[in-house]
Design a protein around this motif. Structure first.
Motif, PDB file in Angstrom:
ATOM      1  N   SER A  19     -18.341  39.031   4.436  1.00 21.50           N
ATOM      2  CA  SER A  19     -19.453  39.990   4.378  1.00 21.50           C
ATOM      3  C   SER A  19     -20.798  39.353   4.715  1.00 21.50           C
ATOM      4  O   SER A  19     -21.786  40.067   4.916  1.00 21.50           O
ATOM      5  CB  SER A  19     -19.524  40.618   2.980  1.00 21.50           C
ATOM      6  N   ALA A  20     -20.834  38.034   4.786  1.00 20.11           N
ATOM      7  CA  ALA A  20     -22.080  37.320   5.089  1.00 20.11           C
ATOM      8  C   ALA A  20     -21.953  36.606   6.438  1.00 20.11           C
ATOM      9  O   ALA A  20     -20.883  36.575   7.044  1.00 20.11           O
ATOM     10  CB  ALA A  20     -22.389  36.317   3.984  1.00 20.11           C
ATOM     11  N   ALA A  21     -23.066  36.032   6.874  1.00 16.22           N
ATOM     12  CA  ALA A  21     -23.080  35.293   8.139  1.00 16.22           C
ATOM     13  C   ALA A  21     -22.332  33.971   8.008  1.00 16.22           C
ATOM     14  O   ALA A  21     -22.130  33.457   6.901  1.00 16.22           O
ATOM     15  CB  ALA A  21     -24.515  35.034   8.574  1.00 16.22           C
ATOM     16  N   GLU A  22     -21.935  33.424   9.145  1.00 17.39           N
ATOM     17  CA  GLU A  22     -21.197  32.156   9.170  1.00 17.39           C
ATOM     18  C   GLU A  22     -22.020  31.013   8.587  1.00 17.39           C
ATOM     19  O   GLU A  22     -21.470  30.030   8.092  1.00 17.39           O
ATOM     20  CB  GLU A  22     -20.794  31.837  10.615  1.00 17.39           C
ATOM     21  N   ASP A  23     -23.340  31.144   8.620  1.00 13.20           N
ATOM     22  CA  ASP A  23     -24.211  30.082   8.105  1.00 13.20           C
ATOM     23  C   ASP A  23     -25.054  30.570   6.921  1.00 13.20           C
ATOM     24  O   ASP A  23     -26.192  30.128   6.730  1.00 13.20           O
ATOM     25  CB  ASP A  23     -25.117  29.532   9.212  1.00 13.20           C
ATOM     26  N   GLU A  24     -24.484  31.468   6.116  1.00 12.87           N
ATOM     27  CA  GLU A  24     -25.186  31.984   4.946  1.00 12.87           C
ATOM     28  C   GLU A  24     -25.373  30.874   3.903  1.00 12.87           C
ATOM     29  O   GLU A  24     -24.414  30.245   3.468  1.00 12.87           O
ATOM     30  CB  GLU A  24     -24.409  33.145   4.337  1.00 12.87           C
ATOM     31  N   ALA A  25     -26.620  30.641   3.513  1.00  8.36           N
ATOM     32  CA  ALA A  25     -26.917  29.581   2.548  1.00  8.36           C
ATOM     33  C   ALA A  25     -26.666  30.031   1.109  1.00  8.36           C
ATOM     34  O   ALA A  25     -26.357  29.208   0.244  1.00  8.36           O
ATOM     35  CB  ALA A  25     -28.365  29.126   2.701  1.00  8.36           C
ATOM     36  N   ILE A  73     -21.173  35.524  -0.061  1.00  7.59           N
ATOM     37  CA  ILE A  73     -19.928  35.410   0.699  1.00  7.59           C
ATOM     38  C   ILE A  73     -18.792  36.028  -0.104  1.00  7.59           C
ATOM     39  O   ILE A  73     -18.230  35.409  -1.007  1.00  7.59           O
ATOM     40  CB  ILE A  73     -19.634  33.938   1.049  1.00  7.59           C
ATOM     41  N   VAL A  74     -18.492  37.262   0.207  1.00  5.08           N
ATOM     42  CA  VAL A  74     -17.406  38.004  -0.443  1.00  5.08           C
ATOM     43  C   VAL A  74     -16.551  38.627   0.648  1.00  5.08           C
ATOM     44  O   VAL A  74     -16.969  38.750   1.802  1.00  5.08           O
ATOM     45  CB  VAL A  74     -17.951  39.086  -1.393  1.00  5.08           C
ATOM     46  N   HIS A 111     -28.267  22.388   8.881  1.00  3.13           N
ATOM     47  CA  HIS A 111     -27.579  23.597   9.348  1.00  3.13           C
ATOM     48  C   HIS A 111     -26.051  23.449   9.301  1.00  3.13           C
ATOM     49  O   HIS A 111     -25.335  24.327   8.812  1.00  3.13           O
ATOM     50  CB  HIS A 111     -28.029  23.943  10.760  1.00  3.13           C
ATOM     51  N   ASN A 112     -25.535  22.335   9.817  1.00  7.02           N
ATOM     52  CA  ASN A 112     -24.081  22.133   9.808  1.00  7.02           C
ATOM     53  C   ASN A 112     -23.534  21.970   8.387  1.00  7.02           C
ATOM     54  O   ASN A 112     -22.388  22.360   8.113  1.00  7.02           O
ATOM     55  CB  ASN A 112     -23.703  20.916  10.654  1.00  7.02           C
ATOM     56  N   LEU A 113     -24.335  21.431   7.493  1.00  3.50           N
ATOM     57  CA  LEU A 113     -23.915  21.309   6.097  1.00  3.50           C
ATOM     58  C   LEU A 113     -23.823  22.691   5.448  1.00  3.50           C
ATOM     59  O   LEU A 113     -22.860  22.987   4.721  1.00  3.50           O
ATOM     60  CB  LEU A 113     -24.898  20.423   5.332  1.00  3.50           C
ATOM     61  N   VAL A 114     -24.797  23.532   5.717  1.00 10.77           N
ATOM     62  CA  VAL A 114     -24.781  24.904   5.212  1.00 10.77           C
ATOM     63  C   VAL A 114     -23.581  25.659   5.776  1.00 10.77           C
ATOM     64  O   VAL A 114     -22.884  26.389   5.057  1.00 10.77           O
ATOM     65  CB  VAL A 114     -26.101  25.626   5.570  1.00 10.77           C
ATOM     66  N   ARG A 115     -23.333  25.487   7.063  1.00 15.13           N
ATOM     67  CA  ARG A 115     -22.168  26.133   7.684  1.00 15.13           C
ATOM     68  C   ARG A 115     -20.868  25.681   7.007  1.00 15.13           C
ATOM     69  O   ARG A 115     -19.970  26.490   6.765  1.00 15.13           O
ATOM     70  CB  ARG A 115     -22.118  25.772   9.174  1.00 15.13           C
ATOM     71  N   SER A 125     -20.509  27.294   3.620  1.00 13.89           N
ATOM     72  CA  SER A 125     -20.236  28.716   3.784  1.00 13.89           C
ATOM     73  C   SER A 125     -18.762  28.953   4.099  1.00 13.89           C
ATOM     74  O   SER A 125     -18.118  29.834   3.508  1.00 13.89           O
ATOM     75  CB  SER A 125     -21.110  29.285   4.904  1.00 13.89           C
ATOM     76  N   GLN A 126     -18.216  28.173   5.012  1.00 14.16           N
ATOM     77  CA  GLN A 126     -16.810  28.342   5.378  1.00 14.16           C
ATOM     78  C   GLN A 126     -15.870  27.950   4.241  1.00 14.16           C
ATOM     79  O   GLN A 126     -14.835  28.593   4.023  1.00 14.16           O
ATOM     80  CB  GLN A 126     -16.490  27.530   6.631  1.00 14.16           C
ATOM     81  N   LEU A 127     -16.219  26.928   3.491  1.00  7.63           N
ATOM     82  CA  LEU A 127     -15.375  26.530   2.362  1.00  7.63           C
ATOM     83  C   LEU A 127     -15.446  27.555   1.227  1.00  7.63           C
ATOM     84  O   LEU A 127     -14.465  27.763   0.507  1.00  7.63           O
ATOM     85  CB  LEU A 127     -15.771  25.141   1.863  1.00  7.63           C
TER      86      LEU A 127
END
Length: 376
Positions: free
Chosen positions: A269-275, A280-281, A343-347, A350-352
């Motif tokens: 439900s959130a963006a791929e890079d949502e902080a 993230i649901v 940015h890559n850390l946030v991504r 988010s994915q995990l």
């Protein structure tokens, strides 16, 4: 959508390139088109009464280094799809498959004096694509499109297709890259990510399931799309399936990879890079609809082992993307474009978090899959 403003030099370059192809009519305009990040794409309009819209692309040959193999793949796949749809008539076939326009000397791409590679497709009219899903009806159509795409190619020999991006969905390859980054630690970032690494390596063995099934010949190697974002499906004005596009990554693979990557991009439900990880649901209704659409087409040709592998891929693909993001972060952000240093850390986080949500809801997702199997 890209800006429709470009320099005179760029405009002249695109028109000069387009003029090397067998277009109907004289070119009226060339404007930037689409939202892709790999190739440069332009919409070409001519003064022809019919077939007056074309898609001109400058192929990113730094990523796709075997342009000849790439274009042979696309040509073979398009020809096969056209044969499958021939009973619908020529006009309908043009709407439901991509059509390569040849150069004046009969080739499927053009290389200019600057070493740029160009290609042209007929632009399919009266269609639309979505970067973000809005309805369950769209999700159903997207699932149906990719299931249909795999089904239509299920009798085409994968050995005829060039692997243009080797190891693209090979989790062992991605994990090994991560381990190499850890060993080198070029910019000293390991101290920030040990908890993430622990989480990843705890799941490493489980995430090899599909790869090991394939190596044991329990999963058939098929021709798969390998980039099943929702905006790679064209729908008509009523959101019915029209065509699957962006065939650059069509390669031999396992069908579960396509299913898993599609779910990764629609269920969050959130963006791929949502902080903000609390955002993230899972959007369960979209999962239900996509799965129903996919199985309505794919159930007839899938083996039982392939069906069993679908849920494994739902977990694997966001996990693999997290591994890739974290590898790039440890290496100093050398692959993905970033908007800020973390940015890559946030991504990665988010994915995990998405992996975590999928694990928590695994039984619910599995039940939805089973229910759709029994209803098809």
């Amino acid at each position: 959508m890209k800006s429709e403003v470009m320099s005179t030099k760029e405009s002249e370059n695109s028109i000069n390139s387009a003029n090397n192809f067998k277009l109907e009519g004289e070119i009226i305009s060339a404007i930037p088109f689409g939202s892709g990040h790999i190739n440069d794409t332009f919409k070409i309009t001519t003064d022809a009464a019919k077939n007056n819209l074309y898609l001109l692309q400058r192929i990113n040959h730094h990523i796709f280094q075997d342009v000849d193999g790439l274009m042979k793949n696309i040509e073979l796949v398009c020809q096969h799809l056209k044969q499958k749809l021939a009973h619908l008539g020529d006009d309908e076939v043009l709407k439901r498959t991509m059509t390569i326009v040849q150069t004046h000397d009969g080739k499927n791409y053009y290389r200019n004096e600057q070493g740029e590679y160009w290609r042209v497709f007929i632009l399919i009219p009266d269609t639309r694509s979505y970067d973000i899903l809005e309805t369950t009806e769209q999700a159903f159509s997207g699932g149906m499109a990719f299931g249909q795409f795999q089904k239509q190619l299920s009798d085409l020999d994968p050995k005829k297709i060039v692997e243009v991006l080797p190891n693209f969905h090979n989790i062992e390859f991605r994990i090994n890259n991560l381990k190499e980054a850890i060993e080198k630690n070029p910019v000293g970032r390991l101290v920030d990510v040990q908890d993430l690494l622990d989480y990843i390596f705890e799941r490493e063995e489980k995430m090899r399931t599909i790869l090991e099934l394939g190596r044991a010949k329990k999963l058939p190697l098929r021709i798969t799309h390998n980039d099943t974002k929702f905006n790679n499906v064209l729908l008509d004005s009523d959101d019915n399936v029209q065509c699957v596009i962006d065939l650059d990554t069509v390669m031999p693979g396992y069908v579960a990879y396509d299913f898993g990557d599609a779910i990764r991009t629609i269920i969050n439900s959130a963006a791929e890079d949502e902080a903000d990880l609390d955002k993230i649901v899972l959007n369960i209704p979209l999962f239900q609809a996509f799965t129903a659409g996919y199985l309505s087409e794919a159930r007839d040709f899938l083996t039982e082992t392939e069906i069993d592998s679908l849920i494994s891929a739902v977990h694997l693909l966001p996990y693999m993307q997290a591994v890739r993001f974290l590898t790039d972060y440890i290496n100093g952000d050398t692959y993905y474009k970033i908007a800020y240093p973390e940015h890559n850390l946030v991504r990665t986080k988010s994915q995990l978090k998405l992996v975590h949500e999928l694990e928590v809801n695994n039984e619910k997702l599995t039940n939805i899959l089973v229910e759709n199997l029994t209803s098809n």
